[in-house]
Motif scaffolding. Structure first.
Motif, PDB file in Angstrom:
ATOM      1  N   GLY A  63     -14.688 -28.098  20.114  1.00  0.00           N
ATOM      2  CA  GLY A  63     -14.915 -29.384  19.454  1.00  0.00           C
ATOM      3  C   GLY A  63     -15.455 -30.424  20.411  1.00  0.00           C
ATOM      4  N   PRO A  72     -19.559 -30.298  13.765  1.00  0.00           N
ATOM      5  CA  PRO A  72     -18.445 -31.168  13.371  1.00  0.00           C
ATOM      6  C   PRO A  72     -17.399 -31.283  14.483  1.00  0.00           C
ATOM      7  N   TRP A  74     -15.334 -33.656  15.827  1.00  0.00           N
ATOM      8  CA  TRP A  74     -13.996 -34.211  15.594  1.00  0.00           C
ATOM      9  C   TRP A  74     -13.185 -33.342  14.661  1.00  0.00           C
ATOM     10  N   VAL A  75     -13.824 -32.763  13.667  1.00  0.00           N
ATOM     11  CA  VAL A  75     -13.103 -31.890  12.731  1.00  0.00           C
ATOM     12  C   VAL A  75     -12.553 -30.678  13.478  1.00  0.00           C
ATOM     13  N   PHE A  78      -9.565 -31.733  15.704  1.00  0.00           N
ATOM     14  CA  PHE A  78      -8.342 -31.871  14.917  1.00  0.00           C
ATOM     15  C   PHE A  78      -7.856 -30.513  14.405  1.00  0.00           C
ATOM     16  N   GLY A  79      -8.766 -29.581  14.188  1.00  0.00           N
ATOM     17  CA  GLY A  79      -8.356 -28.222  13.841  1.00  0.00           C
ATOM     18  C   GLY A  79      -7.582 -27.572  14.977  1.00  0.00           C
TER      19      GLY A  79
END
Length: 151
Positions: A63, A72, A74-75, A78-79
């Motif tokens: 990320g 993506p 930020w996604v 956070f994953g």
């Protein structure tokens, strides 16, 4: 049986009960979510934690790499944090804090005064950009790159 519309007090009570239930569920969920047979054996649980940490670290690093690149970022970060949160309390607390901040930001963004201000500022910005583009086209004209002749 209630077939009509509910009163504001009832809606607030339901929302309050739902928030308390969510908070209670959040409090219960702190700690390892490894299967019981893994938690029962110390070395297996430690290996499990190392594996979860390595997989979460790989996802977070991917990320971070995606932040300046297409993807993506930020996604994915956070994953990776969600992967860590399956095993580590500190990651669960970070995700809880992030969820709370995102919810607060969404509520602020839906505030009519903030929305009105954002729409006004965006409109002013678009007008300024249109004026700059219009001035540039008036001053220099529109020359397409494939029509530029060697000088």
């Amino acid at each position: 049986m209630n077939t009509g519309s509910s009163e504001p007090g009832e809606v607030a009570a339901v929302m309050s009960d739902r928030a308390e239930t969510d908070e209670a569920a959040d409090e219960r969920e702190l700690g390892s979510r490894a299967p019981e047979f893994v938690k029962a054996r110390r070395m297996l649980h430690l290996s499990w934690q190392v594996g979860v940490f390595v997989v979460g670290l790989a996802v977070v690093v991917a990320g971070i790499i995606m932040l300046p690149l297409p993807g993506p970022g930020w996604v994915v970060i956070f994953g990776g944090m969600a992967i860590w949160a399956t095993e580590f309390v500190w990651a669960q607390l970070v995700l809880r804090w992030t969820k709370r901040k995102v919810t607060e930001a969404a509520q602020r963004a839906l505030d009519p005064e903030v929305r009105r201000r954002n729409i006004i500022l965006t409109s002013i910005g678009l007008v300024v950009i249109a004026a700059i583009v219009g001035f540039y086209l008036w001053k220099f004209g529109l020359v397409m790159p494939w029509k530029i002749e060697d000088q």
